[in-house]
Structures are given as C-alpha cells and as structure tokens.
Design an enzyme around this catalytic site. Structure first.
Site, PDB file in Angstrom:
ATOM      1  N   MET A 202      24.940  55.010  76.889  1.00 46.35           N
ATOM      2  CA  MET A 202      23.888  56.124  76.204  1.00 46.35           C
ATOM      3  C   MET A 202      23.515  57.712  76.971  1.00 46.35           C
ATOM      4  SD  MET A 202      20.938  53.217  75.742  1.00 46.35           S
ATOM      5  CE  MET A 202      19.623  54.348  75.073  1.00 46.35           C
ATOM      6  N   LYS A 281      21.825  49.902  65.750  1.00 47.97           N
ATOM      7  CA  LYS A 281      22.249  51.304  65.228  1.00 47.97           C
ATOM      8  C   LYS A 281      23.146  51.964  66.286  1.00 47.97           C
ATOM      9  CE  LYS A 281      19.583  55.528  64.478  1.00 47.97           C
ATOM     10  NZ  LYS A 281      18.637  56.156  64.532  1.00 47.97           N
ATOM     11  N   ASP A 286      22.823  62.576  66.957  1.00 47.08           N
ATOM     12  CA  ASP A 286      21.634  62.566  65.609  1.00 47.08           C
ATOM     13  C   ASP A 286      21.097  63.969  65.444  1.00 47.08           C
ATOM     14  OD1 ASP A 286      20.323  62.319  63.552  1.00 47.08           O
ATOM     15  OD2 ASP A 286      18.741  61.190  64.488  1.00 47.08           O
ATOM     16  N   SER A 291      18.082  67.590  57.212  1.00 44.08           N
ATOM     17  CA  SER A 291      16.553  67.902  57.738  1.00 44.08           C
ATOM     18  C   SER A 291      16.534  67.816  59.291  1.00 44.08           C
ATOM     19  CB  SER A 291      15.865  66.464  57.445  1.00 44.08           C
ATOM     20  OG  SER A 291      15.910  66.379  55.941  1.00 44.08           O
ATOM     21  N   LYS A 293      16.711  68.415  63.352  1.00 41.71           N
ATOM     22  CA  LYS A 293      15.819  68.123  64.479  1.00 41.71           C
ATOM     23  C   LYS A 293      15.400  69.628  65.045  1.00 41.71           C
ATOM     24  CE  LYS A 293      17.168  63.569  65.518  1.00 41.71           C
ATOM     25  NZ  LYS A 293      15.740  62.828  65.426  1.00 41.71           N
ATOM     26  N   ARG A 302      22.161  62.090  71.895  1.00 46.35           N
ATOM     27  CA  ARG A 302      23.313  61.215  72.327  1.00 46.35           C
ATOM     28  C   ARG A 302      23.424  59.959  72.432  1.00 46.35           C
ATOM     29  NH1 ARG A 302      21.484  63.881  76.956  1.00 46.35           N
ATOM     30  NH2 ARG A 302      21.617  62.497  78.724  1.00 46.35           N
ATOM     31  N   ASP A 304      21.298  58.051  70.422  1.00 44.50           N
ATOM     32  CA  ASP A 304      20.655  57.337  69.227  1.00 44.50           C
ATOM     33  C   ASP A 304      21.495  56.267  69.046  1.00 44.50           C
ATOM     34  OD1 ASP A 304      18.647  57.438  67.577  1.00 44.50           O
ATOM     35  OD2 ASP A 304      19.865  58.617  66.137  1.00 44.50           O
ATOM     36  N   ASP A 363      16.881  62.691  58.360  1.00 48.14           N
ATOM     37  CA  ASP A 363      16.653  62.265  59.697  1.00 48.14           C
ATOM     38  C   ASP A 363      16.141  60.892  59.779  1.00 48.14           C
ATOM     39  OD1 ASP A 363      16.819  62.802  62.591  1.00 48.14           O
ATOM     40  OD2 ASP A 363      14.692  63.687  62.582  1.00 48.14           O
ATOM     41  N   GLU A 365      18.043  58.611  59.128  1.00 44.78           N
ATOM     42  CA  GLU A 365      19.319  57.869  58.831  1.00 44.78           C
ATOM     43  C   GLU A 365      19.829  56.599  59.181  1.00 44.78           C
ATOM     44  OE1 GLU A 365      19.866  58.500  62.843  1.00 44.78           O
ATOM     45  OE2 GLU A 365      18.795  59.689  61.272  1.00 44.78           O
ATOM     46  N   ARG A 367      18.083  53.541  59.311  1.00 44.44           N
ATOM     47  CA  ARG A 367      17.858  52.722  58.607  1.00 44.44           C
ATOM     48  C   ARG A 367      19.016  52.532  57.308  1.00 44.44           C
ATOM     49  NH1 ARG A 367      12.062  55.301  57.142  1.00 44.44           N
ATOM     50  NH2 ARG A 367      12.360  55.743  59.474  1.00 44.44           N
TER      51      ARG A 367
END
Length: 521
Positions: A202, A281, A286, A291, A293, A302, A304, A363, A365, A367
């Site tokens: 992560m 996920k 991201d 849309s 951020k 990084r 996400d 954003d 995304e 799901r």
C-alpha cells in the site's frame, strides 16, 4: 529457506536486491544485543514491583539489580512508558523495561477487544523502537505471557517503509527471551509479517506498484509454497472473455493493463470442502477519473488497492501457517485515470451478470470492479464470500480509524468477524444493510442500477454496500469497507505513521476460526 512473507519484504522494488526489514530469529547471531522486559502497574496495596516471569528470571540472574534500579529510578511505570538500564548484564548491555498496564487486564466489553493483548503489543513495540533508535541490531523480547501478541508488537512496531530512501532505519532481528512458546511466537511473526506485507504494498508509489507488479509479487511468493497453492494472473483478454464490462470500463482510462489476480489455497484435508472466497478491490492508483479528486492528498490514493493487499496477504499468511481451510482470493487490479477513453458521467456499462449500471460518478469506481469480481466469485460454490475495499470516504466519516465497517447478510459471519477483531485488536463494527439503501441505487434513469445513491451525500457507505448487494446471491456474504482504517497517524500506537495494512490480521484470524467451524448456522 526464508519465510515466504519475509522474502517479499526483503525484495527492493527498484533494484531487485534483498534487504531485511524486521526479522525473527532466523538470522540471529552473537553481537550487540538488547533486551525488552515487561512490568505491570502496581496496585495501591502492592509494595513490590510486579515483573513478568521473564523479568523475575532476569532479575535473579542479575542478583536483584533490576528491581533495585527500577525502584530507584522513579514511580511505577505506566502503560506504554519505558526506562532503559545499562550494565546490568554482560550479555544484554541495554535493557528496556516497559509498562504493561494492569496484570488483571483482559477482554474489555466496552472497547470490544482484548485489552491485555493490546497492552502487550503497544509495550513491546515502544521498547523495540527505542532499541532500534540506539542502532541495536538484535533484540530479545519478553513474551509477557502472550508470545503471539509480543511478536506482533515487535514486528509491527519496527516496520517502516524506507525502501526508496538512501538513509534507512537500522534493521533489527527479534526473538523471544527465555520462552518455551516458540509456536505462538512464530504465529505472531507470521501474522505481523502478513500485515507488514500489506503495508509495504500500500505504501509503494503507484509507478512502482502497478497492477502487473502487484500480481507478480504474489505469483512469485505463493508459487514457492508448493502444491497447495495455485496462482493465476488473468489478462485483459481473459477479463473481456468473462464479459466483466464494469471492471473493464474503469481500466480503460489507463495505459496500464488490468489484471485479475486469482489465488487458490487448498489447505483443508477434504479437497471437496467449499472454499471461503476473499475478494479485494485493487485500484493501484485512483485519480477519480473524469470526476477527478482534489489534488491535495491525492498521493494517498496509491493505497486504494488496500482491499487487494489485505486479502492477498491474509491468504499468503494462511498458506504459510498451513491453516486447514480452502481459500480463494480474487483481486481485480487496475488504475482509475482520466484519459480520452475513460468513463464519462452518465455512461452506462454492463456487468458480468448482465445488469446495466449508470456511472454518474467515475470516482465511485471500486464498486464497479467488485461487482464483476463478486459475480465471478459465485462460480466457486463458496461457503462464504467476504470482500474488502477502501470504498467510501463516508466510512471514514462514520467510524474514523477505530474499526472496519462491516455490512453483512449473515449473523454467523458477523460473529466470527467480531470475535476475530477482538483477538487481533483490529476491530470491526456492524453497519446497516437496509432495503432503504437499496432503493437509492436501483432507481436509475438509464440503467438497472446507478453507481451512486440518489441522495449522494447521505449514507454513502451504506448505499455503496447496497449496490454490491445487487451482485450477491449467497446466504453468507460480508462487505468490509476499510477506507477509515487505510492509514495510521497515531491511532494505533504499535505502528508508525503510514499505510496501516488493516485488517490483514483480522482476516487471517477469521479464516483460522472458520477452519474450526465446519457448520454455519
């Protein structure tokens, strides 16, 4: 042979060289050594210091000098506070004594965790970091009555991501002091190294930890465990053949190709036993897509892929410990970027199960990835499906970093998750999965579903869970929203600031518990 999780932590992302971060006793040798010992808080009626068994033994070796120095050095040590003594013993020139809190501590019903285990993790981590700052390379640790918790505190406390810096923290090897609890200690090492691996993944910059690189790490390391583990790195072509239109719609905004990492661990004595399926996920960066951020704090995205990191690391830990359970891990991996092919607000995409989705916010995304992965998970005749995702900022608003939010249709699953979190100290909290929220995502102008609720700012974590529920038909499913526990500032005292790798240990403990409960009710 090196511990498989440790091998991942040793490999440099940049040069492929090996470097030890915080190791157990495997490389232990003679040299400059430090010792960590615990002491309990004194009750008012107690006159003498209450040392642990290991502390009493050491005090006998040094002819009572430890008690004498502790008594002379000031008041009773409070929980998590330490003092260092020099010259008490030739073998251990530096001895750190740290407060463990009350000896009577146990399960705290209000905090929903085992307070004694948390006290041990915190105390040991404080002492180990203090010795690390003194550049002492070898540390023996008082098991403090719970060798697993002590090992977790040591290794979680020592970890720091400095992979790409010239100046690095001194490497420290640890082992238990005078303990017969080798098995419990090693279990704690495995649990902690699993979480440290998730932290490592992560924390790594997104230009290093791409979808392909992420999959490659697990393909290499799990491949070393032998016949019980199989790893498949599914390509973009395979994803297209599976008609995972929602997943592909997110990936098409990036030049990095998508990957679906699929892990099979067959640990049960019965090969036909239904597997527990973990889904994570894996958005390795991201931006929010079209849309987009705000730029402030976007670098944290990084991480996400925290869901993929935690579930994959938990399976690696389970396989290392040879837990008697069948596990399958699914990690849809891609980037969410705003190029000319990216999803546009209002676009409609089709998921693997045929349902159409109006994408009103690019954003939201995660799901979309999970929708297709959950559909695929149903093909394994799963005993239960558990997914984890850094899914919504609303989850962070609701619970902060205190606990992972859990949405589930199964009280049986919830009980095991809650009990696992109480043991690891990495808690979970049940959230509502009402039909009230489902109505907000099933009313869409252009498609079967909308990827955001019609009241976009209200109950965002709940409407996201309700969206995922539309792709679930099994009776035992849980969605873990880990957005609030993604990083650590100072909330978890036995970890440094940075990405937290939570709830890897809870997922591992959960799998361990399910391996012993063969009959869901």
């Amino acid at each position: 042979m090196l511990h498989p999780i440790r091998c991942v932590l040793q490999r440099s992302l940049h040069h492929g060289s090996c470097r030890r971060l915080s190791l157990s006793a495997q490389c232990y040798n003679t040299g400059r050594k430090g010792l960590v010992l615990g002491v309990y808080e004194k009750n008012k009626e107690e006159e003498n210091l209450v040392l642990t068994q290991a502390g009493d033994r050491f005090d006998a070796i040094v002819s009572g000098k430890l008690r004498d120095q502790l008594t002379r050095s000031g008041p009773s040590l409070k929980k998590g506070k330490s003092r260092i003594f020099y010259g008490l013993n030739e073998e251990f020139p530096s001895v750190v004594v740290v407060g463990l809190g009350k000896e009577s501590a146990g399960f705290n019903q209000h905090e929903v965790w085992n307070e004694r285990k948390e006290n041990i993790r915190t105390a040991v981590s404080v002492a180990c970091r203090q010795l690390q700052d003194m550049e002492i390379e070898q540390v023996e640790v008082d098991p403090c009555g719970d060798a697993q918790a002590a090992a977790e505190g040591a290794l979680l406390g020592l970890f720091e991501y400095d992979e790409l810096k010239k100046k690095k923290k001194k490497l420290v090897s640890t082992r238990p002091y005078g303990s017969q609890e080798a098995e419990a200690w090693q279990k704690g090492v495995s649990y902690a190294e699993g979480q440290n691996l998730a932290r490592y993944l992560m924390e790594a910059p997104a230009n290093y930890m791409t979808p392909t690189k992420f999959a490659q790490i697990f393909e290499e390391q799990l491949g070393k465990l032998g016949g019980d583990v199989k790893v498949f790195t599914r390509s973009k072509q395979w994803i297209e053949e599976q008609q995972m239109g929602a997943f592909l719609s997110v990936a098409k905004g990036s030049d990095e190709p998508p990957v679906l990492l699929e892990i099979h661990y067959s640990g049960s004595p019965d090969p036909k036993e239904q597997p527990l399926v973990f889904v994570g996920k894996g958005v390795t960066f991201d931006s929010g897509g079209i849309s987009i951020k705000p730029s402030s704090g976007m670098d944290a995205m990084r991480a996400d892929m925290g869901g993929a990191a935690t579930v994959s690391s938990a399976i690696l830990t389970a396989a290392t410990l040879k837990l008697p359970i069948n596990l399958i891990g699914l990690a849809p991996l891609c980037e969410n970027m705003p190029n000319g092919r990216a999803n546009k607000p209002g676009d409609v995409v089709r998921a693997k199960n045929g349902k159409t989705i109006q994408v009103d916010n690019t954003d939201a995304e995660g799901r979309l990835l999970l929708a297709d992965a959950l559909c695929y998970a149903h093909g394994f005749n799963a005993r239960a499906i558990v997914n984890a995702a850094t899914l919504t900022g609303a989850m962070d608003v609701a619970l902060g970093s205190a606990a992972t939010g859990v949405f589930t249709n199964s009280s049986w699953l919830w009980t095991h998750l809650q009990e696992a979190g109480a043991v690891t100290g990495d808690r979970v909290w049940r959230m509502p999965l009402f039909e009230h929220y489902s109505k907000q995502v099933t009313e869409s102008a252009l498609a079967d579903l909308n990827n955001v609720g019609k009241y976009s700012r209200s109950g965002g974590a709940c409407t996201a869970a309700a969206f995922l529920k539309q792709f679930v038909t099994v009776p035992h499913w849980a969605h873990l929203d880990i957005a609030g526990v993604m990083s650590n500032k100072d909330e978890v005292p036995y970890m440094r600031k940075g990405m937290a790798g939570r709830p890897t240990r809870t997922l591992t403990e959960f799998a361990d518990r399910l391996s012993k409960d063969k009959n869901p009710s």
